[in-house]
Write a protein that holds these residues in place. Structure first.
Motif, mmCIF file in Angstrom:
data_model
loop_
_atom_site.group_PDB
_atom_site.id
_atom_site.type_symbol
_atom_site.label_atom_id
_atom_site.label_comp_id
_atom_site.label_asym_id
_atom_site.label_seq_id
_atom_site.Cartn_x
_atom_site.Cartn_y
_atom_site.Cartn_z
ATOM 1 N N PRO A 31 -7.678 0.004 -3.814
ATOM 2 C CA PRO A 31 -8.138 1.414 -3.989
ATOM 3 C C PRO A 31 -7.560 2.799 -3.902
ATOM 4 O O PRO A 31 -7.834 3.868 -4.351
ATOM 5 C CB PRO A 31 -9.500 1.192 -2.867
ATOM 6 N N SER A 32 -6.290 2.497 -3.372
ATOM 7 C CA SER A 32 -5.372 3.760 -2.920
ATOM 8 C C SER A 32 -4.636 4.166 -4.467
ATOM 9 O O SER A 32 -4.190 4.962 -4.355
ATOM 10 C CB SER A 32 -4.494 3.405 -1.935
ATOM 11 N N ILE A 33 -4.923 3.211 -5.291
ATOM 12 C CA ILE A 33 -4.414 3.648 -6.658
ATOM 13 C C ILE A 33 -4.820 4.939 -7.089
ATOM 14 O O ILE A 33 -4.245 5.836 -7.932
ATOM 15 C CB ILE A 33 -4.672 2.714 -7.910
ATOM 16 N N GLY A 34 -6.004 5.250 -6.667
ATOM 17 C CA GLY A 34 -6.485 6.735 -6.961
ATOM 18 C C GLY A 34 -5.570 7.829 -6.383
ATOM 19 O O GLY A 34 -5.739 9.146 -6.839
ATOM 20 N N ASP A 35 -4.718 7.728 -5.450
ATOM 21 C CA ASP A 35 -3.892 8.613 -4.900
ATOM 22 C C ASP A 35 -2.487 8.819 -5.861
ATOM 23 O O ASP A 35 -1.978 10.063 -5.695
ATOM 24 C CB ASP A 35 -3.485 8.370 -3.485
ATOM 25 N N ASP A 58 0.792 -1.273 -0.142
ATOM 26 C CA ASP A 58 -0.069 -0.013 -0.024
ATOM 27 C C ASP A 58 0.607 1.174 0.014
ATOM 28 O O ASP A 58 0.472 2.381 -0.427
ATOM 29 C CB ASP A 58 -1.204 -0.185 1.291
ATOM 30 N N GLU A 59 2.021 1.278 0.772
ATOM 31 C CA GLU A 59 2.847 2.370 0.514
ATOM 32 C C GLU A 59 3.493 2.724 -0.582
ATOM 33 O O GLU A 59 3.578 4.112 -0.829
ATOM 34 C CB GLU A 59 3.994 1.803 1.284
ATOM 35 N N ILE A 60 3.382 1.916 -1.510
ATOM 36 C CA ILE A 60 3.669 2.439 -2.994
ATOM 37 C C ILE A 60 2.626 3.071 -3.822
ATOM 38 O O ILE A 60 3.045 4.158 -4.283
ATOM 39 C CB ILE A 60 3.858 1.121 -4.003
ATOM 40 N N TYR A 61 1.536 3.242 -3.280
ATOM 41 C CA TYR A 61 0.488 3.969 -3.834
ATOM 42 C C TYR A 61 0.551 5.308 -3.019
ATOM 43 O O TYR A 61 -0.288 6.183 -3.383
ATOM 44 C CB TYR A 61 -1.005 3.370 -3.297
ATOM 45 N N GLY A 62 1.436 5.614 -2.102
ATOM 46 C CA GLY A 62 1.482 6.861 -1.621
ATOM 47 C C GLY A 62 2.659 7.649 -2.145
ATOM 48 O O GLY A 62 2.795 8.549 -1.746
ATOM 49 N N LEU A 63 3.198 7.116 -3.213
ATOM 50 C CA LEU A 63 4.161 7.870 -4.108
ATOM 51 C C LEU A 63 3.753 8.878 -4.808
ATOM 52 O O LEU A 63 3.417 8.566 -5.948
ATOM 53 C CB LEU A 63 5.212 6.951 -4.762
ATOM 54 N N ARG A 64 3.358 9.865 -4.212
ATOM 55 C CA ARG A 64 2.591 10.947 -5.126
ATOM 56 C C ARG A 64 3.002 11.417 -6.122
ATOM 57 O O ARG A 64 2.236 12.280 -7.011
ATOM 58 C CB ARG A 64 2.046 12.222 -3.920
ATOM 59 N N SER A 65 4.419 11.257 -6.217
ATOM 60 C CA SER A 65 4.861 12.103 -7.669
ATOM 61 C C SER A 65 4.912 11.250 -8.836
ATOM 62 O O SER A 65 5.486 11.523 -9.711
ATOM 63 C CB SER A 65 6.370 12.675 -7.245
ATOM 64 N N LEU A 66 4.856 9.820 -8.516
ATOM 65 C CA LEU A 66 5.035 8.707 -9.303
ATOM 66 C C LEU A 66 4.145 8.774 -10.622
ATOM 67 O O LEU A 66 2.959 9.167 -10.578
ATOM 68 C CB LEU A 66 4.611 7.328 -8.819
ATOM 69 N N GLN A 67 4.987 8.599 -11.702
ATOM 70 C CA GLN A 67 4.374 8.828 -13.048
ATOM 71 C C GLN A 67 4.084 7.551 -13.778
ATOM 72 O O GLN A 67 3.277 7.217 -14.712
ATOM 73 C CB GLN A 67 5.214 9.788 -14.010
ATOM 74 N N GLN A 68 5.080 6.480 -13.512
ATOM 75 C CA GLN A 68 5.097 5.202 -14.056
ATOM 76 C C GLN A 68 5.313 4.238 -13.163
ATOM 77 O O GLN A 68 6.355 4.017 -12.502
ATOM 78 C CB GLN A 68 6.213 5.252 -15.387
ATOM 79 N N LEU A 69 4.394 3.179 -13.128
ATOM 80 C CA LEU A 69 4.472 1.895 -12.339
ATOM 81 C C LEU A 69 4.396 0.691 -13.176
ATOM 82 O O LEU A 69 3.332 0.577 -13.936
ATOM 83 C CB LEU A 69 3.312 1.958 -11.372
ATOM 84 N N ASP A 70 5.505 0.195 -13.558
ATOM 85 C CA ASP A 70 5.743 -0.765 -14.283
ATOM 86 C C ASP A 70 6.126 -2.190 -13.827
ATOM 87 O O ASP A 70 7.272 -2.146 -13.450
ATOM 88 C CB ASP A 70 6.732 -0.446 -15.479
ATOM 89 N N LEU A 71 5.528 -3.216 -13.522
ATOM 90 C CA LEU A 71 5.614 -4.294 -12.899
ATOM 91 C C LEU A 71 5.316 -5.576 -13.703
ATOM 92 O O LEU A 71 5.024 -6.875 -13.072
ATOM 93 C CB LEU A 71 5.154 -4.322 -11.462
ATOM 94 N N ASN A 72 5.056 -5.643 -14.882
ATOM 95 C CA ASN A 72 4.451 -6.503 -15.664
ATOM 96 C C ASN A 72 5.656 -7.702 -15.728
ATOM 97 O O ASN A 72 6.883 -7.601 -15.493
ATOM 98 C CB ASN A 72 4.295 -6.261 -16.923
#
Length: 460
Positions: A374-378, A350-364
């Motif tokens: 649901p925290s992805i909305g942050d 869940d802490e990863i969804y708290g990275l408010r400056s994040l522009q790319q999350l690539d874990l494929n």
């Protein structure tokens, strides 16, 4: 008075001098340190052809003080009876007790002063000077104490851990000049003087050992940290440079390809770039850690979380396994987190969804489980979200529809179910008004589909 002259005077009465020698503890000669840290630094300096007599003395090569040798020689010579026996001073004859009323025959007689012996004067000598003005054992203890604020100190006691290996390297094997000290702020990432640069260097060393750096395809550490030839071979085997992102600020090391753990600032190691001097409080602090298809394995270490100046963490196409540490949520400046094509497991913290400056999350293409929080909305600045080819389950949260900047989303080849939320479909660039989401892919093929998605750009 010179030391040797003083000792000669002291030898006027051999027996008396010997008695005094028994009463006084003899000076202890300072033994040279057997520190591996000092041995390695002397070895490195010798092979570089830069070891002067002063440097030799600094690192303990001539710890036996020549002055102390003189003292020992002359003391043994004088107390060994090889010189003529001293002539005693005359002693005044005892006087008889005078009769009353009789003049004392010794009136006005000046007694001869008792013989005195001049104590030898030892000129103060400086002991060997050590790096950081600390003896090697004290320096090692202070480094351990400092880095115990970064890692669990218990991990230092198991030599097989990446933390113990990194501690040993930075304490005993690292040959960077000038020496980094635990008791002062040296050159490197200091965060404006508030952080010891040993911290960043250590954290990267833990990352190196934690991802089996000795087995990387390139940029592995030299076989001999103190041998320039070995260092040159390792540097020649490193061609890793970071991905250029066209950032506006100056950067250090973004085109450098030195081997890891080499005797240069860590910003110049291959796959590393740091902030430049136009950001004074961040100068020489890591900005980018970037590896792709370089044979990284092992696991992600907690210590990376102290590198909170990172904006780009890219570790693609390796065999890194285990979970993503929740502490990576402390990387508050992170813009890109890209660790696709590895063997990562566990859920997305869940802490990863708290990275408010994040522009790319690539874990494929990992083995990530759990659900999309649901925290992805942050993640209001997220533009690229790729988590296909994992083991994710559950439904797609409606909060994903709050990502107004999302342009690409790959969610396919998972175990997701349900219906794509209308809020997400409203982000598509073919809506009215159009959004910016141009690519939306999920498991909407099949009959029935795992995910109902009337707005997807493509179905898997």
């Amino acid at each position: 008075m010179g030391m040797k002259s003083a000792i000669l005077l002291a030898g006027v009465a051999t027996a008396a001098a010997a008695g005094r020698a028994e009463q006084r503890p003899q000076a202890q000669e300072r033994k040279p340190s057997n520190s591996r840290f000092l041995r390695n630094r002397k070895k490195a300096a010798t092979k570089r052809g830069r070891l002067t007599n002063r440097t030799l003395k600094k690192h303990g090569r001539h710890d036996v003080d020549i002055t102390a040798e003189d003292v020992g020689f002359w003391t043994r010579t004088l107390q060994g009876g090889s010189l003529p026996a001293p002539t005693p001073f005359p002693t005044p004859r005892p006087q008889s007790t005078p009769e009353p009323q009789t003049p004392n025959p010794t009136d006005g007689f000046e007694p001869t002063p008792a013989p005195t012996t001049v104590e030898p004067t030892f000129e103060p000598t400086e002991g060997p000077s050590f790096p950081c003005n600390l003896e090697p054992e004290e320096r090692a203890a202070q480094i351990r104490e400092l880095l115990g604020t970064v890692s669990d100190p218990a991990l230092f006691d198991d030599p097989a851990t990446p933390q113990a290996q990194a501690l040993d390297w930075i304490t005993n094997e690292d040959t960077i000049e000038p020496v980094l000290c635990p008791n002062e702020i040296g050159e490197g990432c200091t965060r404006g003087g508030s952080v010891n640069p040993l911290v960043q260097r250590y954290a990267l060393a833990v990352f190196y050992y934690g991802t089996d750096g000795d087995d990387w395809e390139q940029c592995s550490a030299p076989d001999d940290f103190s041998d320039p030839a070995s260092i040159a071979v390792a540097d020649a085997a490193c061609e890793r440079v970071v991905t250029p992102f066209g950032v506006a600020n100056e950067r250090v090391g973004d085109t450098s390809t030195d081997a890891w753990l080499g005797p240069v600032n860590e910003c110049f190691w291959g796959g590393v770039a740091c902030w430049g001097s136009d950001t004074p409080n961040l100068n020489l602090c890591i900005d980018q850690l970037d590896f792709e298809n370089d044979g990284l394995s092992g696991s992600l270490v907690e210590e990376v979380s102290v590198l909170d100046t990172l904006r780009f963490l890219i570790l693609e196409q390796g065999t890194i396994s285990g979970p993503i540490p929740a502490s990576y949520g402390d990387l508050e400046r992170l813009l890109i987190l890209d660790m696709d094509f590895n063997d990562l497991s566990g859920s997305i913290p869940d802490e990863i969804y708290g990275l408010r400056s994040l522009q790319q999350l690539d874990l494929n293409d990992n083995e990530i489980t759990g659900s999309i929080s649901p925290s992805i909305g942050d993640l209001e600045f997220l533009t690229f979200f790729q988590i296909d080819h994992n083991l994710l389950s559950g439904t797609i949260p409606t909060e994903m529809g709050e990502l107004d900047n999302l342009r690409i989303a790959f969610l396919s080849v998972n175990d997701l179910t349900g219906t794509m939320p209308e809020e997400v479909c409203a982000l598509r660039n073919n809506t009215s008004p159009p959004g910016v989401l141009g690519v939306l892919v999920t498991d909407c093929a099949g009959d029935p589909p795992e995910v109902e998605c009337p707005c997807c750009s493509s179905c898997a």
